[in-house]
Design an enzyme around this catalytic site. Structure first.
Site, mmCIF file in Angstrom:
data_model
loop_
_atom_site.group_PDB
_atom_site.id
_atom_site.type_symbol
_atom_site.label_atom_id
_atom_site.label_comp_id
_atom_site.label_asym_id
_atom_site.label_seq_id
_atom_site.Cartn_x
_atom_site.Cartn_y
_atom_site.Cartn_z
ATOM 1 N N ASP A 139 -3.595 2.389 -5.280
ATOM 2 C CA ASP A 139 -2.345 2.370 -4.500
ATOM 3 C C ASP A 139 -2.140 1.099 -3.686
ATOM 4 O O ASP A 139 -1.314 1.076 -2.787
ATOM 5 C CB ASP A 139 -2.259 3.620 -3.603
ATOM 6 C CG ASP A 139 -2.844 3.422 -2.218
ATOM 7 O OD1 ASP A 139 -3.842 2.702 -2.103
ATOM 8 O OD2 ASP A 139 -2.280 3.985 -1.269
ATOM 9 N N GLU A 140 -2.859 0.050 -4.030
ATOM 10 C CA GLU A 140 -2.861 -1.125 -3.154
ATOM 11 C C GLU A 140 -2.977 -2.419 -3.966
ATOM 12 O O GLU A 140 -3.756 -2.490 -4.902
ATOM 13 C CB GLU A 140 -4.084 -0.960 -2.247
ATOM 14 C CG GLU A 140 -4.215 -1.927 -1.149
ATOM 15 C CD GLU A 140 -5.538 -1.721 -0.395
ATOM 16 O OE1 GLU A 140 -6.257 -0.722 -0.642
ATOM 17 O OE2 GLU A 140 -5.867 -2.579 0.416
ATOM 18 N N ASP A 153 0.862 -1.185 0.000
ATOM 19 C CA ASP A 153 0.000 0.000 0.000
ATOM 20 C C ASP A 153 0.901 1.237 0.000
ATOM 21 O O ASP A 153 1.774 1.369 0.855
ATOM 22 C CB ASP A 153 -0.898 -0.020 1.246
ATOM 23 C CG ASP A 153 -1.943 1.073 1.218
ATOM 24 O OD1 ASP A 153 -3.146 0.742 1.168
ATOM 25 O OD2 ASP A 153 -1.574 2.267 1.257
HETATM 26 P P1 TTP Z 1 -5.281 4.977 1.225
HETATM 27 O O1 TTP Z 1 -4.241 3.952 0.961
HETATM 28 O O2 TTP Z 1 -6.449 4.614 2.074
HETATM 29 O O3 TTP Z 1 -4.611 6.256 1.904
HETATM 30 P P2 TTP Z 1 -3.222 6.955 1.610
HETATM 31 O O4 TTP Z 1 -2.406 6.180 0.641
HETATM 32 O O5 TTP Z 1 -3.488 8.365 1.233
HETATM 33 O O6 TTP Z 1 -2.546 6.959 3.027
HETATM 34 P P3 TTP Z 1 -1.856 5.762 3.827
HETATM 35 O O7 TTP Z 1 -0.426 6.169 3.999
HETATM 36 O O8 TTP Z 1 -2.586 5.686 5.112
HETATM 37 O O9 TTP Z 1 -2.011 4.535 2.977
HETATM 38 O O10 TTP Z 1 -5.877 5.517 -0.129
HETATM 39 C C1 TTP Z 1 -5.114 5.630 -1.315
HETATM 40 C C2 TTP Z 1 -5.517 6.847 -2.113
HETATM 41 O O11 TTP Z 1 -6.902 6.782 -2.439
HETATM 42 C C3 TTP Z 1 -5.333 8.136 -1.370
HETATM 43 O O12 TTP Z 1 -4.017 8.669 -1.502
HETATM 44 C C4 TTP Z 1 -6.378 9.031 -1.950
HETATM 45 C C5 TTP Z 1 -7.475 8.094 -2.384
HETATM 46 N N1 TTP Z 1 -8.588 8.150 -1.432
HETATM 47 C C6 TTP Z 1 -9.647 9.010 -1.686
HETATM 48 O O13 TTP Z 1 -9.678 9.702 -2.722
HETATM 49 N N2 TTP Z 1 -10.670 9.080 -0.776
HETATM 50 C C7 TTP Z 1 -10.685 8.356 0.387
HETATM 51 O O14 TTP Z 1 -11.613 8.455 1.196
HETATM 52 C C8 TTP Z 1 -9.578 7.458 0.640
HETATM 53 C C9 TTP Z 1 -9.530 6.636 1.903
HETATM 54 C C10 TTP Z 1 -8.572 7.398 -0.302
HETATM 55 MG MG MG Z 2 -2.130 4.110 0.830
#
Ligand code: TTP
Ligand code: MG
Length: 348
Positions: A104-105, A6
């Site tokens: 992103d995952e 992730d």
């Molecule tokens: P996430 O992996 O949930 O969050 P992140 O990568 O920003 O942070 P972390 O370091 O905790 O992993 O989500 C991935 C991307 O998806 C995030 O950068 C933006 C998008 N996203 C949204 O647009 N809306 C949302 O509510 C969430 C949770 C994510």
């Molecule tokens: Mg993330």
């Protein structure tokens, strides 16, 4: 053995990379705040902004109240999609057996390439290194015996984490965590579990005390799933991308040519590349196609089919060169491009 990856604060980290002056200060990606009156919600924010209790999904106006000095950027989805594609290519260089679940995952099934958990750790750190070198981005990686453990592991030491959980440690690894850290348990489920146990701030251990029967009576079919999850059990599989129907390579000559030496050498090279790629795929091939493009951009193809079989260079070359000779004799003028493609057996 599953690896979960992730990206850290993905959209915001990409923006920092594109514009390093945003780094080290609160950065929010969402709609522009318009002095706090902007509409829409926060997509994500960097870790500096998280210190001000800014979170994904929060109204942008509230994020502005929490930290008026933060930089607010609009969502540039095209940019993130491009980066996400590049990351997929990097993951593919590790294994084709992966499931991308969002931009992103992804989950990688690594049981074939990692015989033990120390190899898995090396695969994880190599993957992180590749992404950092090629994309200048950090991510967090978790490895575990199933998708759920791998995901909890990758989330557990963000950012830039690498957490390996051996099967013998799975149960201990999750037992003292908050129930909300179990993927698939959202606020509604949490609330009903709190009602069953008449207490708040539930841990995995608390929920383990609820019997299967009781979970089933409250949650129906999902009850069993919750019962298993809090015990570290998750049978869901990594569903990899739809398999390619074929793979091939083409090469355009610097100058249109009829030089037999040049044509045959190029052909050998392409055949070697395609054979290697087909072997890598570990799939049976049912047809070979050779393409020739003339000076006038006319494309001619010749194809041969056979019973599905695993191929190697010699096989592909022997079958392919006959097709090439046919094409060359049919086509009188100089050649602009040649290509070789193999079609995989469908039910393979
Ligand atoms: P996430 O992996 O949930 O969050 P992140 O990568 O920003 O942070 P972390 O370091 O905790 O992993 O989500 C991935 C991307 O998806 C995030 O950068 C933006 C998008 N996203 C949204 O647009 N809306 C949302 O509510 C969430 C949770 C994510
Ligand atoms: Mg993330």
């Amino acid at each position: 053995m599953i690896l979960h990856i992730d990206m850290d604060y993905f959209f915001a980290q990409v923006e920092e990379r594109e514009n390093p002056r945003f780094s080290g200060k609160p950065l929010v990606v969402g709609a522009e705040p318009k002095e706090g009156r902007g509409r829409g919600v926060v997509s994500t924010c960097n870790y500096e902004a998280r210190k001000y209790k800014i979170r994904s999904g929060m109204p942008i106006s509230r994020a502005y109240k929490n930290c008026p000095d933060a930089t607010f950027l609009p969502v540039n989805m095209k940019l993130y999609e491009g980066v996400s594609e590049n990351i997929s290519r990097i993951i593919e260089s590790v294994t084709k057996n992966y499931e991308k679940v969002s931009l992103d995952e992804a989950y990688l099934d690594i049981k074939e390439i990692a015989k033990n958990y120390s190899t898995a750790e090396r695969i994880g750190s190599d993957l992180k290194k590749l992404i950092l070198e090629r994309e200048s981005l950090t991510c967090s990686v978790g490895v575990g015996e199933n998708k759920m453990i791998a995901k909890i592991a990758s989330e557990s030491e963000k950012p830039d984490g690498l957490v390996i959980v051996k099967p013998c440690d799975s149960s201990r690894f999750i037992v003292s965590r908050s129930i909300r850290e179990i993927p698939g348990i959202g606020p509604k489920t949490e609330k009903r579990l709190q009602e069953i146990l008449s207490k708040g701030n539930l841990t995995v251990k608390d929920v383990r005390s609820i019997s299967k029967e009781q979970l089933n009576s409250v949650f129906g079919k999902r009850g069993e799933d919750i019962y298993n999850r809090v015990r570290g059990v998750d049978d869901s599989q990594v569903v990899s991308e739809k398999k390619a129907k074929s793979i091939g390579r083409e090469e355009t000559f610097d100058k249109d040519t009829l030089d037999p030496e040049k044509i045959i050498n190029t052909f050998r090279k392409i055949v070697a590349e395609v054979a290697e790629a087909a072997i890598e795929e570990d799939r049976k091939v049912k047809s070979i196609v050779v393409v020739c493009r003339s000076m006038e951009y006319e494309t001619h193809t010749r194809q041969v089919s056979f019973g599905p079989q695993v191929i190697d260079f010699d096989f592909l070359y022997k079958k392919g060169v006959r097709l090439l000779l046919h094409l060359l004799t049919e086509n009188s003028g100089p050649i602009r491009l040649i290509g070789v493609r193999v079609l995989f057996a469908v039910d393979d």
